[in-house]
Motif scaffolding. Structure first.
Motif, mmCIF file in Angstrom:
data_model
loop_
_atom_site.group_PDB
_atom_site.id
_atom_site.type_symbol
_atom_site.label_atom_id
_atom_site.label_comp_id
_atom_site.label_asym_id
_atom_site.label_seq_id
_atom_site.Cartn_x
_atom_site.Cartn_y
_atom_site.Cartn_z
ATOM 1 N N UNK A 108 -10.890 -2.273 3.952
ATOM 2 C CA UNK A 108 -9.448 -2.467 3.828
ATOM 3 C C UNK A 108 -8.771 -2.183 5.154
ATOM 4 N N UNK A 109 -7.805 -3.029 5.507
ATOM 5 C CA UNK A 109 -6.995 -2.787 6.699
ATOM 6 C C UNK A 109 -5.704 -3.579 6.570
ATOM 7 N N UNK A 110 -4.580 -2.896 6.760
ATOM 8 C CA UNK A 110 -3.290 -3.579 6.686
ATOM 9 C C UNK A 110 -2.537 -3.364 7.985
ATOM 10 N N UNK A 111 -1.870 -4.423 8.467
ATOM 11 C CA UNK A 111 -0.970 -4.298 9.617
ATOM 12 C C UNK A 111 0.438 -4.346 9.058
ATOM 13 N N UNK A 112 1.132 -3.219 9.090
ATOM 14 C CA UNK A 112 2.428 -3.195 8.448
ATOM 15 C C UNK A 112 2.215 -3.514 6.978
ATOM 16 N N UNK A 113 2.865 -4.560 6.479
ATOM 17 C CA UNK A 113 2.680 -4.889 5.072
ATOM 18 C C UNK A 113 1.609 -5.952 4.841
ATOM 19 N N UNK A 114 1.077 -6.505 5.934
ATOM 20 C CA UNK A 114 0.141 -7.613 5.785
ATOM 21 C C UNK A 114 -1.275 -7.087 5.588
ATOM 22 N N UNK A 115 -1.880 -7.479 4.471
ATOM 23 C CA UNK A 115 -3.233 -7.012 4.212
ATOM 24 C C UNK A 115 -4.232 -7.972 4.861
ATOM 25 N N UNK A 116 -4.808 -7.550 5.984
ATOM 26 C CA UNK A 116 -5.775 -8.393 6.679
ATOM 27 C C UNK A 116 -7.144 -8.263 6.040
ATOM 28 N N UNK A 117 -7.405 -7.126 5.412
ATOM 29 C CA UNK A 117 -8.644 -6.942 4.650
ATOM 30 C C UNK A 117 -8.283 -6.166 3.399
#
Lengths: 274, 308, 312
Positions: A18-27
Motif C-alpha cells: 500500500x502507498x498513497x500520495x496525498x489522497x491518491x492510492x497508487x498501491x
C-alpha cells in the motif's frame, strides 16, 4: 514468510503493498508473485500505479504497508543500492544515462559498478572492461554508436542503452518501465526482439510496464492489469487481453488513442516518475 | 550561599534581551533570502551585501548635518527602501535573468561573483574605518526592564522597535502571501513553476518583484541594525552565512519556521557573547549542524521523498 | 589532447624553472602560484561532480597552521608536509562525512559556513593562534639540512613543483578511473549511480578528502614559503580566489589549475598595486566575464586554439 511456505518457483513476492500520495492510492493492496524465468507484463491506464510498483520494488519508494520478498528474503524498504546488490535491476521510462559520457563509458561504468568501482588509479576503460562493454553493446546492437555522447542518441538507442546498463549488473530480475515508449513504431518490434533474445539468453526474469498490446501479446508469459492501485486481472495474455472487463478498463483507452497511452506524459527529467 | 544565578542573572537577562533584538534583525534578512530562493530557485550569495549596503546607507543618510532628531527613524527606512529599489531590479534585470536556466553551480558562481563586486563597492564608498550613527537609539532612550527582582536598563529601540518591525514583517508577509492575489501568484510559482507559467502567470514579473522585495528586506535589516552596532567590512559575508544557517536550520521555504529559528539562533549567539565570547560566531553553526544531523530537511521542513 | 598533456606539463614546468632562474624575484610568486594550483586541483575534482566549495581555503589554513605549530619542534619540510596533508585529510574526512549528504547550494554554503567558523576560531583564540597578528614560522630544514638565504627559496620552489607534479599525476589518473568517471556521473545522473549499486556519497567523499589533502599541502607550502600564517588564509576571500582560479583555468583539463594560478598570481603582482582597493571587484567582474563569455577558461581558449591549429 516462513520457509515451509516458500515456493521455489516464485522469485518475487509482493503482499498487500500500500502507498498513497496525498489522497491518491497508487498501491491499494497489491499481491503479486513473479515466477522464475517468466516475462510478466504490467498494463493499465496512466496513473494506475505501475511505476509506483517498480519504485517500491527497487527501493526508490518505501511502501506504507505490505511486504516484498525476493528469493525468500524480505527486501521491503531497503535502499536501492542494497536491492541492486541482491540481483534486482531496473530500467527507466525516461532513460537515465550519464549524459556527459559516451555510450561506451556508460556501459563501462555499469560494468565497473558490478566489478567494484573503488580503484582510484586503474583507468575505467581498461582492456577487460572495454571488451566486456563492447560485447554488451554488440548484443544490444549499439556497438556502432559506442563513441557517441549519451545525450545525442535517438530515443530507441537511449532505451536500449538504459536497459543494457541494467543488464551489465547481471541481475536475475529486471524491472523495465515502458521499454518501448518513445521508440519509433518501425523500430519497436526489432528493439523488443533484441531485448527478449538477450534476456532469455541470460535467463533473466523480467517484469515490464507496456502500453503496446502487440508487444504484450507477443512477448509476455503473463499479464497483470493495473487499475487504481489494484490488480484487476492476472493471467496469460491470450485470456486476459480478451476479458471484457479488461477491455473496457484498459484497452479501450489504448485503442482510442494509442499516442496518449504510450507514456508521453509530462515528467521531469532526472527522477523516476512516481 | 551565592548561586550561579545570583552572580550571572543580570548578564543572562541582558543576553536574552540582546538576543531578542538580534533575532529580529536576523529574521529580516533570512526571510528575504528564503523568499528569493523559494521563487527564483537561486541562492543569492550577494544577499548579505544588501544588508551591509543598507546599513551603511542608513548610517550616512542619518548622519547628514542639519537633520532633525525625529527624522532619524524615517531616514533609516527610506535608506533601506532606496537601496533595495535600486539594487534589486538592476541586478535582477542585468544579471540574474541570464542565468535562470543555467546549472546550479553556474548560478552559485554568478551570485558569488556579484558578492565579491559588492563587497569592494561598499569598501570603496564607505572605507574600511568603522562607521556608526546611533542617533535613533539615543533619541528613543532607554527603559528599565524588571528582571529577577532587579532592573536592566535597555534601549527602547532594541526592546520594542526591532522585534516590533520583525513581527510586523512576519505577519504582513504571511498575510500578503496567503491572502492577496499577488502573494498567491508568488506562492504558486514557488510550488510549481511550470504549472504556474502554463496558467499564464508572468514569471518574469514575479521574479523581478520577489527579488526586489528580498533586497528591500535585507537592506531594511541592515538599516535597522546600523544604529546598534558599528559597521565594518565583512558584515556582508557574516550576514549571508548566518541567514543561510537560519533557513537551512528552519527548512527551506518556511516563514514562521524561519522566525522561530532566528529566535533560537539569535538567543544562542547572544548568550555566547556574554558567557563564551570566543564562541560567539560558532554557536549558530553548531546549532545548524546539530539540527541537520538529526533532521536533514531542517526543523520545520517537510520530509522529501527519500534521496537515494 | 590527453596525449599531448604530459608534454605540455613538462614544457610548462621547464618554463617555470627558466623564469624562476632568470628572474629570482618571481621565484617566490611562482612558488605561491604552484601551491594555489594544487589547492585548485582539489576544487576541480569537486567541480567535476558539479559541486563548488566556497570554503576550501579552510583546509589550506589547516595545513598552514599545522606547519606553524609544529615547526619549532620538528621543522623539517619532509615531515611537515605529510603532517599537514594528513591533518587536512583527517579533518576533511570528518567534515566530509557530514557535508557529502548535501549537494549544490547546501554543499557550497556549508563549506563557506565552516570556513567562517575556522576563521573566527583562529582569530578569537589569541592565546594559541596569536589572533590576527598570526604566527611567524620557525626556521626550517629539509632532510636535516637547515634552509637559509636564496637556497631556501629554491628548496621551496622545487618542493612546490614536485608536489604539484605528483598531484597532477594523481588527479589525471583518478579522473579517468571508475571513481573519477563516477564523479561526473554524480553531476548528470546521481540516481542512476545508486541504481547501479554505487554509493554516490562514497564517491563524493573520496574526492572531498582528496581535495582537502591537496588544499592542506598547498597551505603547508604557502606557510613554509611566506614563513607567516594568519587567519586570513581561511577567510572567504581566499576560498573565493581558489574558485576564481578554477574557473579561470577552465574545468576541462588537469593542467588548467596551474595555468590559471600562474596567470592569476602574475596579474596580481602587477595589477594588485594599481587596484588594491577594488581587487575583489576586479576578480568578480573577471569571473562574470569568464562564466558568461568564455566558459572554458584560459585552458579552454588554448585548447580551442590548438584544435584550430591542427585543423588548418
Amino acid at each position: 514468510m516462513s520457509a515451509a511456505q516458500r515456493d521455489d518457483s516464485v522469485l518475487l513476492e509482493a503482499r498487500g503493498l500500500r502507498l498513497a500520495f496525498g489522497g491518491v492510492k497508487a498501491a491499494d493492496g497489491i499481491d503479486l508473485s513473479v515466477r522464475r524465468g517468466e516475462f510478466l507484463a504490467i498494463i493499465g491506464p496512466n496513473g494506475a500505479g505501475k511505476t509506483t510498483f517498480i519504485n517500491m520494488t527497487t527501493g526508490y519508494l518505501r511502501p506504507q504497508g505490505g511486504s516484498i520478498h525476493y528469493d525468500g528474503e524480505e527486501i521491503t524498504g531497503l535502499a536501492p543500492r542494497a536491492i541492486v546488490k541482491r540481483g534486482i535491476g531496473r530500467s527507466f521510462q525516461l532513460p537515465q544515462l550519464f549524459t556527459e559520457h559516451t555510450v561506451l563509458q556508460n556501459a563501462a561504468l555499469a560494468i565497473a559498478a558490478r566489478r567494484g568501482v573503488w580503484h582510484p588509479f586503474a583507468p575505467l576503460l581498461s582492456m577487460s572492461v572495454i571488451d566486456e562493454a563492447r560485447e554488451l553493446l554488440n548484443r544490444f546492437g549499439l556497438d556502432g554508436i559506442r563513441d557517441s555522447r549519451a545525450d545525442s542518441l535517438n530515443e530507441g538507442a537511449r532505451k536500449l542503452a538504459d536497459i543494457a546498463m541494467a543488464t551489465a549488473l547481471r541481475p536475475r530480475l529486471l524491472l523495465m518501465d515502458e521499454p518501448t515508449s518513445g521508440v519509433a513504431a518501425s523500430e519497436k518490434m526489432a528493439v523488443v526482439e533484441t531485448l527478449a533474445r538477450v534476456l532469455r539468453e541470460a535467463e533473466v526474469t523480467a517484469v515490464f510496464v507496456e502500453h503496446d498490446m502487440d508487444v504484450v501479446e507477443r512477448f509476455s508469459d503473463r499479464v497483470a492489469v493495473w487499475s487504481q492501485g489494484r490488480i484487476l486481472a492476472l493471467g496469460p495474455p491470450g485470456e486476459v487481453l480478451r476479458d471484457p472487463d479488461v477491455l473496457r478498463e484498459v484497452i479501450g483507452v489504448a485503442a482510442v488513442d494509442p499516442s496518449a497511452a504510450s507514456g508521453a506524459g509530462p515528467s521531469r527529467e532526472g527522477a523516476p516518475d512516481a | 550561599m551565592i548561586t550561579w544565578f545570583d552572580e550571572n542573572g543580570l548578564l543572562l537577562g541582558l543576553a536574552l534581551l540582546d538576543g531578542l533584538a538580534y533575532a529580529a534583525l536576523v529574521f529580516m534578512v533570512s526571510v528575504g533570502l528564503n523568499l528569493v530562493f523559494g521563487v527564483l530557485r537561486v541562492l543569492n550569495v550577494a544577499h548579505g551585501s544588501f544588508y551591509a549596503i543598507g546599513a551603511y546607507a542608513a548610517a550616512s543618510l542619518g548622519g547628514m548635518a542639519g537633520l532633525p532628531v525625529w527624522a532619524s527613524l524615517p531616514v533609516l527606512l527610506l535608506a533601506a527602501v532606496l537601496v533595495g529599489l535600486v539594487l534589486g531590479p538592476v541586478i535582477e534585470r542585468i544579471l540574474l535573468r541570464r542565468i535562470y536556466a543555467e546549472e546550479p553551480v553556474i548560478q552559485l558562481l554568478v551570485t558569488f561573483a556579484l558578492f565579491m563586486i559588492l563587497e569592494d563597492a561598499q569598501k570603496l564608498v564607505w572605507g574600511v574605518q568603522p562607521v556608526s550613527n546611533d542617533v535613533a537609539v539615543r533619541w528613543l532612550g532607554t527603559v528599565d526592564v524588571p528582571f529577577a527582582g532587579d532592573v536592566i536598563p535597555f534601549t527602547k529601540y532594541q526592546l520594542f522597535l526591532l522585534p516590533g518591525v520583525a513581527l510586523a514583517t512576519l505577519v504582513g508577509l504571511a498575510w500578503f502571501l496567503r491572502r492577496t492575489l499577488t502573494g498567491r501568484v508568488i506562492v504558486a510559482v514557488t510550488v510549481d513553476r511550470e504549472a504556474a507559467t502554463a496558467m499564464g502567470i508572468d514569471a518574469k514579473k514575479v521574479f523581478l518583484l520577489t527579488f526586489t522585495a528580498g533586497a528591500v528586506l535585507a537592506a531594511l535589516g541592515g538599516a535597522l541594525a546600523s544604529p546598534t552596532t558599528s559597521l565594518v567590512p565583512g558584515i556582508g559575508a557574516q550576514t549571508i552565512v548566518l541567514s543561510f544557517a537560519v533557513i537551512a536550520t528552519a527548512g527551506l521555504g518556511q516563514i514562521e519556521g524561519a522566525a522561530l529559528t532566528a529566535l533560537l539562533i539569535g538567543l544562542g549567539r547572544s548568550v555566547a557573547v556574554y558567557f563564551a565570547p570566543e564562541l560567539e560566531v560558532v554557536v549558530p553553526y553548531i546549532i545548524m549542524v546539530a539540527v541537520l544531523l538529526v533532521r536533514p530537511q531542517g526543523l520545520f521542513g517537510a520530509a522529501e521523498a527519500r534521496r537515494v | 589532447m590527453r596525449r599531448a598533456e604530459p608534454w605540455l606539463a613538462l614544457a610548462g614546468a621547464l618554463a617555470l624553472v627558466a623564469v624562476a632562474w632568470a628572474a629570482p624575484w618571481l621565484r617566490f610568486i611562482l612558488t605561491l602560484a604552484l601551491a594555489k594550483g594544487i589547492a585548485v586541483l582539489g576544487i576541480l575534482l569537486l567541480l567535476r561532480a558539479g559541486q563548488v566549495s566556497f570554503g576550501h581555503a579552510m583546509y589550506a589554513a589547516v595545513g598552514a597552521y599545522v606547519v606553524a605549530f609544529a615547526a619549532p619542534s620538528m621543522g623539517d619540510v619532509l615531515v611537515l608536509l605529510p603532517m599537514a596533508m594528513l591533518t587536512a585529510g583527517a579533518i576533511g574526512l570528518v567534515i566530509g562525512l557530514f557535508i557529502t549528504r548535501y549537494r549544490e547550494i547546501f554543499f557550497s554554503m556549508l563549506n563557506l559556513a565552516l570556513s567562517m567558523v575556522l576563521y573566527s576560531l583562529l582569530e578569537k583564540f589569541y592565546a594559541i593562534t596569536k589572533g590576527s597578528d598570526g604566527i611567524r614560522v620557525a626556521p626550517l630544514s629539509i632532510a636535516g639540512m637547515p634552509m637559509d638565504g636564496p637556497m631556501a627559496g629554491w628548496v621551496m620552489f622545487g618542493t612546490a613543483l614536485t608536489v604539484a607534479a605528483c598531484f597532477w599525476w594523481v588527479a589525471r589518473q583518478y579522473l579517468i578511473s571508475p571513481m573519477g568517471e563516477a564523479l561526473a556521473a554524480i553531476k548528470t545522473r546521481e540516481t542512476r549511480l545508486e541504481f547501479l549499486g554505487v554509493s554516490a556519497r562514497g564517491v563524493l567523499l573520496v574526492a572531498y578528502v582528496l581535495s582537502a589533502i591537496m588544499a592542506g599541502a598547498a597551505g603547508a607550502i604557502i606557510a613554509m614559503t611566506s614563513r607567516h600564517v594568519t587567519p586570513l588564509l581561511a577567510y572567504w576571500t581566499s576560498s573565493g580566489e581558489l574558485v576564481f582560479i578554477a574557473i579561470l583555468g577552465g574545468a576541462g583539463g588537469v593542467l588548467g589549475p596551474f595555468l590559471g594560478a600562474v596567470t592569476y598570481e602574475l596579474i596580481r603582482v602587477y595589477a594588485a598595486a594599481a587596484f588594491a582597493d577594488i581587487w575583489q571587484m576586479a576578480l568578480g567582474l573577471a569571473l562574470l566575464a569568464v562564466i558568461l563569455f568564455a566558459p572554458g577558461g584560459v585552458w579552454g581558449v588554448i585548447a580551442g586554439l590548438l584544435r584550430r591549429a591542427r585543423a588548418t
